[in-house]
Every structure is written in structure tokens, then in C-alpha cells.
Design an enzyme around this catalytic site. Structure first.
Site, PDB file in Angstrom:
ATOM      1  N   SER A 182     -11.309 -10.595 -15.324  1.00 55.91           N
ATOM      2  CA  SER A 182     -10.642  -9.687 -14.394  1.00 55.91           C
ATOM      3  C   SER A 182     -11.346  -8.349 -14.226  1.00 55.91           C
ATOM      4  CB  SER A 182      -9.194  -9.466 -14.817  1.00 55.91           C
ATOM      5  OG  SER A 182      -9.127  -9.062 -16.168  1.00 55.91           O
ATOM      6  N   HIS A 210      -7.984 -15.042 -11.179  1.00 55.88           N
ATOM      7  CA  HIS A 210      -8.948 -14.546 -10.190  1.00 55.88           C
ATOM      8  C   HIS A 210      -9.830 -15.647  -9.599  1.00 55.88           C
ATOM      9  CE1 HIS A 210      -7.767 -10.511 -11.267  1.00 55.88           C
ATOM     10  NE2 HIS A 210      -7.778 -10.927 -12.519  1.00 55.88           N
ATOM     11  N   LYS A 245      -2.212 -12.609  -6.896  1.00 49.11           N
ATOM     12  CA  LYS A 245      -3.569 -12.166  -6.564  1.00 49.11           C
ATOM     13  C   LYS A 245      -3.991 -12.762  -5.226  1.00 49.11           C
ATOM     14  CE  LYS A 245      -3.966 -10.434 -10.997  1.00 49.11           C
ATOM     15  NZ  LYS A 245      -3.922 -10.673 -12.413  1.00 49.11           N
TER      16      LYS A 245
HETATM   17  C1  LIG Z   1      -3.287 -10.395 -13.594  1.00 50.19           C
HETATM   18  C2  LIG Z   1      -3.645 -11.345 -14.661  1.00 50.19           C
HETATM   19  C3  LIG Z   1      -2.657 -12.025 -15.392  1.00 50.19           C
HETATM   20  C4  LIG Z   1      -1.202 -11.700 -15.253  1.00 50.19           C
HETATM   21  O1  LIG Z   1      -0.693 -12.152 -14.052  1.00 50.19           O
HETATM   22  P1  LIG Z   1       0.592 -11.445 -13.430  1.00 50.19           P
HETATM   23  O2  LIG Z   1       1.141 -12.448 -12.504  1.00 50.19           O
HETATM   24  O3  LIG Z   1       0.115 -10.212 -12.764  1.00 50.19           O
HETATM   25  O4  LIG Z   1       1.512 -11.145 -14.579  1.00 50.19           O
HETATM   26  C5  LIG Z   1      -3.061 -12.965 -16.300  1.00 50.19           C
HETATM   27  N1  LIG Z   1      -4.371 -13.222 -16.510  1.00 50.19           N
HETATM   28  C6  LIG Z   1      -5.334 -12.581 -15.852  1.00 50.19           C
HETATM   29  C7  LIG Z   1      -6.757 -12.904 -16.126  1.00 50.19           C
HETATM   30  C8  LIG Z   1      -5.007 -11.602 -14.921  1.00 50.19           C
HETATM   31  O5  LIG Z   1      -5.962 -10.926 -14.284  1.00 50.19           O
END
Ligand SMILES: *Cc1c(COP(=O)(O)O)cnc(C)c1O
Length: 397
Positions: A182, A210, A245
């Protein structure tokens, strides 16, 4: 003994002195990759809305109609909070990921916590990349399994830990990794990791926060990094993807075999003991996933990424090796990162200023994220402002 107020004030003052204090920017949404902050419209290069689906008119309409089913799910999925729209969304997820079944979670954080805690416990081992997302690390902690870590993307280090885990106990081993990191944007060597898992009898869990919607294979173009690495359900049995995302909404899913999903519905505490996904969110997500299938959004995103990298390199900007939507500029020092981000904001661009503990000490960075909704002109504008700000800060000469 310290009073609560003194304890809180001391810790907050320390954070400020270290340039690590974080604050919210209050945004007003604007159409496209844009936001209004303090009355100024900025082009955002800081969101995870990689395909521009958060503000897509068809998604918004679908979500508004979804709200006619009720504003909230009114109970957990297993009590009376699971509707037809949730089933349709799960089916769409299995179609896109090429998996037998899927389960919806309130967020990616909850999905990771729930899955790891359900699959391993005392006597088992969780092996994790040192740069894994906080939710994977925390899931390992609450599970009670022993946690073993290896240096980022280091296959030799991983094999040493798998050997160690296999040698000392007869319990289960879970290897948990981000498919796309991330804060770095690089991808895990998933094919080699899957081969090591097969050799040491470990279970592979990939966090596609991602990767989902951004990359894939010919057969599953939006499935994520697991599909891009050519891994099927047998070699990558546990896939977690978020809907906040690339899908531009909120919530998350786990996809895998029917048995995995049946098991998680029985044993994942963060699925069982929480209110179901609001039906309107499910409706918005469903439309977003249909658009992923119907429109060449991922292709457009890949073009924008290539355009950004080509032109950033021409300006001598210090790029990392990432080919994903996440393009960090690692500057090292917190103060410079804040300064450059501040200058960019004055020029009309919002980028993430990422500091420890989100990233390791000494690697503070600008986290620039690209979207299919960015125009080439917007990318040109960002790069010009960036080069100017880096010159002012004497990072570029
Ligand atoms: C954003 C993210 C999460 C958490 O997801 P949310 O739905 O925002 O709680 C988990 N793992 C990674 C790698 C992330 O970037």
C-alpha cells in the site's frame, strides 16, 4: 501514576515534536479526482479511487436506489441482515475473481482480523512480510499463533521462516502477504510464494486491497495480483479484497472455495458479530463491479501510470520500481515531505504525506496515487508543481 489528561497531553506533544502528528483534512467532494479543501479546489493524487468509480454517476444512482431497500441492514448477516442484493454482489465477486464463493465484510481491516483469527491459533504460525498492512499484523496478534516475519519480498528469508515453522511444530502455517504494497506500490512475488507454500504445506492468504480492479489476467482482468501471477484457487486459496479502493465504495470480501467461505461464516468473529453491509452500499458496489467488467477502466489506469512514470523520469524525479497505481517518492525526512506536500497543496494538488509509523523510520514519502479518471494534463500539472517544490526543498538541483 499519571492522570488520563496528563498522559494524553504528553503523548500528543511528543508526536507533534517528532513531526508525526496527523490531522484530518476536511474535504468537500468534487466531481472527478478532485476535492475542495478550505475553499480551494484541488486535484487529488492521494485517494485509492483508482478507477474513478467513487463519483461515477451510475454508481451513485444505483446506491440511491439501493437505499430504497432500507438505509441499513438492521442486523448481522447471519441474523436478518442479508438481502438479495448482498447475494448478487457476492456472485459478481466470484465471477470477477474466478473463485467458488465469497463472503462480505464491513471493511478490509475486519476481514483480515477475522480470517486470520479463524484459521490459526495457539500452536500455529503466521508468517508475514515485514511491510504487511497493519490489519494483517493485528490479525496475527489476536489469533494467538506465533508470528514470524521476513524482510520485504525476500524469498530466501521467507523460506527460512517456513522451514523454522515446519521444523518446530505440527500446527498449521499461514503465509499472509499484501499482493500490492500500500505504501510502496510494488507487488509480492506470488508465484514463487505459492510454490514455497506447496513445499512447506503452508496456506497462502493474499490481501488484494490495491490489486483488485487494477490488474489481473486475460481471463480475469480485474481479479488482482493473484490472477496476474497466474494463480488459481488451489495455489492461492485465500483472497481478501476491499471495496473501498478501486471499487470506490466501502466494505470488503474474502473469496475462495465453498468450504473456506462456509467455514468463515461459522468462525470469523468479525463477520458474525457485526451489522451487515448496508444494502445501498451493496447496490453501489455491484454497479461498480459491473462497470469494471464493461469499461476499459484498468487499461486507462495502466496508460496513466505509464504516462506518469515516463514524464517523471524525464524530470529526474526519484521513482520507485512500482508499476501499480501507487507511485511513492521516498524523500526520507518527515519535514521535507510535509513541506513539499504543503507546496503542492498551494499549487492545487493533494498528495499523501506518509510518515512513520505507517512506513519505517527514515523512509517518509509522498504517496502519489493515479486514477483512470486523471487526464494527462492533470498529470503534467502535478509533475511541474512537484519538480518546482523539490527544487525549492533542494531535493532536486
Ligand atoms: C486499506 C487496506 C486494508 C483495509 O481495508 P479497509 O476496507 O480500508 O478497512 C487492508 N489491507 C491493505 C493492504 C490496505 O491497503
Amino acid at each position: 501514576m499519571t492522570s488520563l489528561q496528563d498522559f494524553l497531553k504528553t503523548r500528543l506533544a511528543e508526536r507533534r515534536a517528532q513531526q508525526l502528528y496527523r490531522s484530518h483534512k476536511t474535504l468537500t467532494a468534487a466531481p472527478g479526482p478532485a476535492a475542495v479543501v478550505d475553499g480551494h479546489e484541488l486535484v487529488t493524487f492521494s485517494s485509492n479511487d483508482y478507477l474513478g468509480l467513487a463519483t461515477h454517476p451510475q454508481v451513485i444512482t444505483a446506491q440511491q436506489r439501493g437505499a430504497e431497500l432500507g438505509a441499513g441492514a438492521t442486523a448481522s448477516h447471519l441474523v436478518n441482515g442479508h438481502f438479495e442484493i448482498h447475494e448478487q454482489l457476492k456472485n459478481k465477486i466470484t465471477e470477477i475473481t474466478g473463485r467458488e464463493a465469497a463472503l462480505l465484510f464491513g471493511s478490509g481491516y475486519m476481514a483480515n482480523m477475522g480470517v486470520i483469527n479463524a484459521l490459526v491459533g495457539r500452536g500455529d504460525v503466521v508468517v508475514q512480510d515485514k511491510l504487511n498492512h497493519a490489519s494483517l499484523i493485528d490479525g496475527g496478534r489476536i489469533s494467538g499463533a506465533q508470528s514470524l516475519r521476513f524482510a520485504h519480498n525476500d524469498l530466501d528469508g521467507l523460506e527460512i521462516q517456513l522451514k523454522r515453522a515446519r521444523g518446530k511444530n505440527s500446527g498449521n502455517i499461514l503465509l499472509a502477504v499484501d499482493g500490492v504494497y500500500s505504501m510502496d506500490g510494488d507487488t509480492a512475488p506470488l508465484a514463487q510464494m505459492a510454490a514455497l507454500c506447496a513445499r512447506y504445506d503452508a496456506w497462502l492468504m493474499v490481501d488484494e486491497a490495491h490489486g483488485f480492479g487494477v490488474m489481473g489476467s486475460d481471463a480475469y482482468p480485474s481479479a488482482g495480483s493473484v490472477a496476474a501471477a497466474g494463480l488459481d484457487q488451489d495455489s492461492a486459496p485465500i483472497v481478501m479484497g476491499t471495496l473501498g479502493k478501486a471499487a470506490g465504495n466501502g466494505g470488503a470480501f474474502v473469496a475462495g472455495s465453498q468450504a473456506l467461505i462456509d467455514y468463515l461464516a461459522q468462525f470469523a468473529r468479525t463477520y458474525i458479530y457485526t451489522t451487515g453491509m448496508p444494502p445501498a452500499v451493496a447496490a453501489g458496489c455491484l454497479r461498480a463491479l459491473e462497470l469494471m467488467q464493461q469499461e476499459p477502466l484498468a487499461e486507462t489506469l495502466q496508460q496513466r501510470i505509464a504516462y506518469f512514470r515516463r514524464n517523471a523520469a524525464a524530470k529526474g524525479l526519484p521513482l520507485e520500481s512500482s508499476t501499480s497505481a501507487i507511485q511513492p517518492l521516498v524523500l526520507g525526512c518527515e519535514k521535507i515531505v510535509l513541506n513539499v506536500a504543503g507546496q503542492l497543496q498551494k499549487s492545487g494538488y493533494l498528495v499523501g504525506a506518509i510518515r512513520p509509523p505507517t512506513v519505517p523510520a527514515g523512509t517518509a514519502r509522498l504517496r502519489i496515487t493515479l486514477s483512470a479518471a486523471h487526464s494527462e494534463a492533470q498529470i503534467d500539472g502535478l509533475l511541474n508543481a512537484l519538480a518546482a517544490a523539490l527544487r525549492t526543498s533542494e531535493v532536486l538541483v
